[in-house]
Design a protein around this motif. Structure first.
Motif, PDB file in Angstrom:
ATOM      1  N   PHE A 164       0.826  -1.200   0.000  1.00  0.00           N
ATOM      2  CA  PHE A 164       0.000   0.000   0.000  1.00  0.00           C
ATOM      3  C   PHE A 164       0.867   1.260   0.000  1.00  0.00           C
ATOM      4  O   PHE A 164       0.603   2.215  -0.741  1.00  0.00           O
ATOM      5  CB  PHE A 164      -0.932   0.013   1.212  1.00  0.00           C
ATOM      6  CG  PHE A 164      -1.728   1.290   1.344  1.00  0.00           C
ATOM      7  CD1 PHE A 164      -2.856   1.494   0.571  1.00  0.00           C
ATOM      8  CD2 PHE A 164      -1.331   2.280   2.218  1.00  0.00           C
ATOM      9  CE1 PHE A 164      -3.589   2.667   0.665  1.00  0.00           C
ATOM     10  CE2 PHE A 164      -2.048   3.466   2.322  1.00  0.00           C
ATOM     11  CZ  PHE A 164      -3.184   3.652   1.544  1.00  0.00           C
ATOM     12  N   LEU A 165       1.925   1.248   0.817  1.00  0.00           N
ATOM     13  CA  LEU A 165       2.793   2.423   0.893  1.00  0.00           C
ATOM     14  C   LEU A 165       3.481   2.695  -0.446  1.00  0.00           C
ATOM     15  O   LEU A 165       3.620   3.849  -0.864  1.00  0.00           O
ATOM     16  CB  LEU A 165       3.843   2.227   1.987  1.00  0.00           C
ATOM     17  CG  LEU A 165       3.322   2.293   3.432  1.00  0.00           C
ATOM     18  CD1 LEU A 165       4.438   1.937   4.412  1.00  0.00           C
ATOM     19  CD2 LEU A 165       2.759   3.665   3.740  1.00  0.00           C
ATOM     20  N   GLY A 166       3.916   1.632  -1.125  1.00  0.00           N
ATOM     21  CA  GLY A 166       4.534   1.814  -2.431  1.00  0.00           C
ATOM     22  C   GLY A 166       3.554   2.374  -3.444  1.00  0.00           C
ATOM     23  O   GLY A 166       3.908   3.230  -4.268  1.00  0.00           O
ATOM     24  N   SER A 167       2.305   1.923  -3.384  1.00  0.00           N
ATOM     25  CA  SER A 167       1.263   2.421  -4.281  1.00  0.00           C
ATOM     26  C   SER A 167       0.926   3.874  -3.972  1.00  0.00           C
ATOM     27  O   SER A 167       0.757   4.696  -4.877  1.00  0.00           O
ATOM     28  CB  SER A 167       0.002   1.563  -4.136  1.00  0.00           C
ATOM     29  OG  SER A 167       0.267   0.210  -4.418  1.00  0.00           O
ATOM     30  N   GLU A 168       0.853   4.177  -2.687  1.00  0.00           N
ATOM     31  CA  GLU A 168       0.542   5.541  -2.262  1.00  0.00           C
ATOM     32  C   GLU A 168       1.638   6.504  -2.728  1.00  0.00           C
ATOM     33  O   GLU A 168       1.353   7.614  -3.189  1.00  0.00           O
ATOM     34  CB  GLU A 168       0.415   5.575  -0.739  1.00  0.00           C
ATOM     35  CG  GLU A 168      -0.094   6.893  -0.187  1.00  0.00           C
ATOM     36  CD  GLU A 168      -0.289   6.826   1.311  1.00  0.00           C
ATOM     37  OE1 GLU A 168      -1.391   7.176   1.783  1.00  0.00           O
ATOM     38  OE2 GLU A 168       0.651   6.414   2.023  1.00  0.00           O
ATOM     39  N   ARG A 169       2.884   6.058  -2.646  1.00  0.00           N
ATOM     40  CA  ARG A 169       3.990   6.892  -3.126  1.00  0.00           C
ATOM     41  C   ARG A 169       3.861   7.126  -4.633  1.00  0.00           C
ATOM     42  O   ARG A 169       4.121   8.234  -5.130  1.00  0.00           O
ATOM     43  CB  ARG A 169       5.318   6.213  -2.807  1.00  0.00           C
ATOM     44  CG  ARG A 169       6.537   7.000  -3.286  1.00  0.00           C
ATOM     45  CD  ARG A 169       7.820   6.215  -3.063  1.00  0.00           C
ATOM     46  NE  ARG A 169       8.946   6.826  -3.738  1.00  0.00           N
ATOM     47  CZ  ARG A 169      10.096   6.207  -3.987  1.00  0.00           C
ATOM     48  NH1 ARG A 169      10.275   4.951  -3.601  1.00  0.00           N
ATOM     49  NH2 ARG A 169      11.064   6.837  -4.633  1.00  0.00           N
ATOM     50  N   ALA A 170       3.468   6.082  -5.364  1.00  0.00           N
ATOM     51  CA  ALA A 170       3.307   6.221  -6.809  1.00  0.00           C
ATOM     52  C   ALA A 170       2.181   7.193  -7.148  1.00  0.00           C
ATOM     53  O   ALA A 170       2.258   7.928  -8.145  1.00  0.00           O
ATOM     54  CB  ALA A 170       3.031   4.859  -7.440  1.00  0.00           C
ATOM     55  N   GLU A 171       1.155   7.225  -6.334  1.00  0.00           N
ATOM     56  CA  GLU A 171       0.076   8.194  -6.533  1.00  0.00           C
ATOM     57  C   GLU A 171       0.596   9.617  -6.366  1.00  0.00           C
ATOM     58  O   GLU A 171       0.322  10.497  -7.184  1.00  0.00           O
ATOM     59  CB  GLU A 171      -1.062   7.924  -5.537  1.00  0.00           C
ATOM     60  CG  GLU A 171      -1.853   6.671  -5.837  1.00  0.00           C
ATOM     61  CD  GLU A 171      -3.023   6.509  -4.883  1.00  0.00           C
ATOM     62  OE1 GLU A 171      -4.118   6.195  -5.354  1.00  0.00           O
ATOM     63  OE2 GLU A 171      -2.850   6.715  -3.664  1.00  0.00           O
ATOM     64  N   LYS A 172       1.346   9.821  -5.297  1.00  0.00           N
ATOM     65  CA  LYS A 172       1.808  11.165  -4.975  1.00  0.00           C
ATOM     66  C   LYS A 172       2.891  11.651  -5.933  1.00  0.00           C
ATOM     67  O   LYS A 172       2.894  12.813  -6.340  1.00  0.00           O
ATOM     68  CB  LYS A 172       2.342  11.188  -3.536  1.00  0.00           C
ATOM     69  CG  LYS A 172       1.264  10.965  -2.475  1.00  0.00           C
ATOM     70  CD  LYS A 172       1.880  10.915  -1.089  1.00  0.00           C
ATOM     71  CE  LYS A 172       0.825  10.703  -0.022  1.00  0.00           C
ATOM     72  NZ  LYS A 172       1.409  10.587   1.342  1.00  0.00           N
ATOM     73  N   GLU A 173       3.832  10.764  -6.278  1.00  0.00           N
ATOM     74  CA  GLU A 173       4.977  11.185  -7.062  1.00  0.00           C
ATOM     75  C   GLU A 173       4.811  10.984  -8.565  1.00  0.00           C
ATOM     76  O   GLU A 173       5.412  11.708  -9.362  1.00  0.00           O
ATOM     77  CB  GLU A 173       6.229  10.437  -6.595  1.00  0.00           C
ATOM     78  CG  GLU A 173       6.607  10.741  -5.153  1.00  0.00           C
ATOM     79  CD  GLU A 173       7.882  10.034  -4.726  1.00  0.00           C
ATOM     80  OE1 GLU A 173       8.578   9.484  -5.607  1.00  0.00           O
ATOM     81  OE2 GLU A 173       8.178  10.027  -3.514  1.00  0.00           O
TER      82      GLU A 173
END
Length: 345
Positions: free
Chosen positions: A56-65
């Protein structure tokens, strides 16, 4: 606005009550080249403080960046996992990710059925043919694999260097080759620094449910602590939360897995063997966005910073300086090839 998910009628009837698809709310406004990503979580789902939360954290980072639009699926049991992947593939997602070895067969089948969709499998399990040759994944499927045994070797050495009783524990989730890698590396690390130490290893079960049974984790851990074990390393998903409870109850130490789990039992978590699940998921999404995605096997070990152990302001007081220096020397020797870490028991 995010790309809507249009469910196939047949699957809607069978699975709508069982599948919850959660678009995350953290995405930036989409651009013309925004990628649509579907992520199906492993057993235990979000909130496991470990493997799934890392994805989830990796996906969330991809959303933001990266401005990615990520859709999350928390499946029920059995065929719901395949249905979740199929729903996302049928929507022509740019990338569909299955989190956990249990998705291997479904990902392989769907990658062949949907050759224009990119797929990635965290802990994808490679198989061999009759001659023992490794069968590569389909060309549109990335197998994201970790050398867990290397990180486990380090925390095994650390546990043995800390222990006074020379009795070290291990609690695994499901009794399968993937978790055997953790045990094998851990045992080897213990024996490397303490040949006369004893390692007690137990597993919570033989089905995926073994990764979400904190009660069983606590039961196994209490028995080990009461037998003289001072430190227990768990590789068992949310079952490990029971190990932490046993550590608190007995005043002993535990070692977390996949992510930094110190906050689950402050003062009782010696360290955590961390896996870069977040980084591997982000990397796969980034490659799709940049048009550089290729199928194949991607390995993440100590040399790639794909695994490691936690040493920071929270647990520093539990690890003497000389012990830290010894573990770091071992880490460097593994990367340099001076120490060969086993991946099987």
């Amino acid at each position: 606005m995010r790309k809507p998910l249009i469910f196939l009628a047949a699957l809607l009837v069978v699975h709508l009550a069982l599948l919850a698809i959660h678009p995350s709310g953290a995405a930036q406004p989409p651009t013309g080249d925004a990628v649509d990503v579907g992520v199906v979580f492993d057993v235990g789902g979000r909130g496991d403080k470990s493997f799934n939360d890392g994805a989830f954290l990796g996906s969330e980072r991809a959303e933001k960046e990266l401005g990615a639009r990520v859709h999350f699926v928390e499946p029920g049991e059995g065929s719901d996992r395949e249905a979740g992947l199929r729903l996302l593939a049928a929507e022509n997602m740019d990338l569909v990710i299955g989190v956990g070895f249990i998705f291997t067969d479904d990902l392989t089948s769907l990658a062949k059925e949907y050759p224009n969709v990119h797929f990635a499998g965290v802990d994808y399990a490679l198989s061999t043919d009759a001659s023992g040759n490794v069968i590569p994944p389909p060309p549109n499927l990335a197998a994201l694999k970790f050398r867990e045994e290397e990180g486990s070797f380090l925390v095994g050495a650390l546990a043995a260097l800390i222990s006074k009783s020379k009795k070290i524990g291990f609690v695994g989730g499901m009794d399968i080759p993937l978790i055997h890698k953790f045990e094998a590396g851990y045992r080897a690390g213990v024996k490397y620094v303490c040949p006369d130490c004893t390692v007690v290893a137990q597993y919570a079960g033989v089905t995926p449910e073994a990764f979400k049974n904190p009660g069983r984790g606590k039961e196994l851990a209490l028995a080990q602590y009461q037998s003289g074990v001072e430190v227990i390393f768990h590789a068992s998903g949310s079952t490990g939360l029971g190990v932490f409870e046993a550590a608190r109850q007995t005043g002993k130490l535990a070692i977390g897995v996949d992510a930094d789990q110190y906050a689950e039992a402050p003062g009782h978590i010696l360290t955590s063997m961390v896996k870069g699940v977040d980084a591997s998921v982000y990397d796969a999404i980034k490659r799709v966005k940049e048009g550089t995605f290729k199928g194949g096997v991607y390995q993440f070990g100590l040399a790639e910073n794909g695994v490691g152990y936690v040493y920071d302001q929270h647990n520093r007081a539990l690890i003497p300086d000389d012990v830290r220096a010894r573990v770091e020397a071992i880490r460097n020797d593994i990367i340099a090839g001076k120490i060969t870490v086993p991946s099987t028991r």
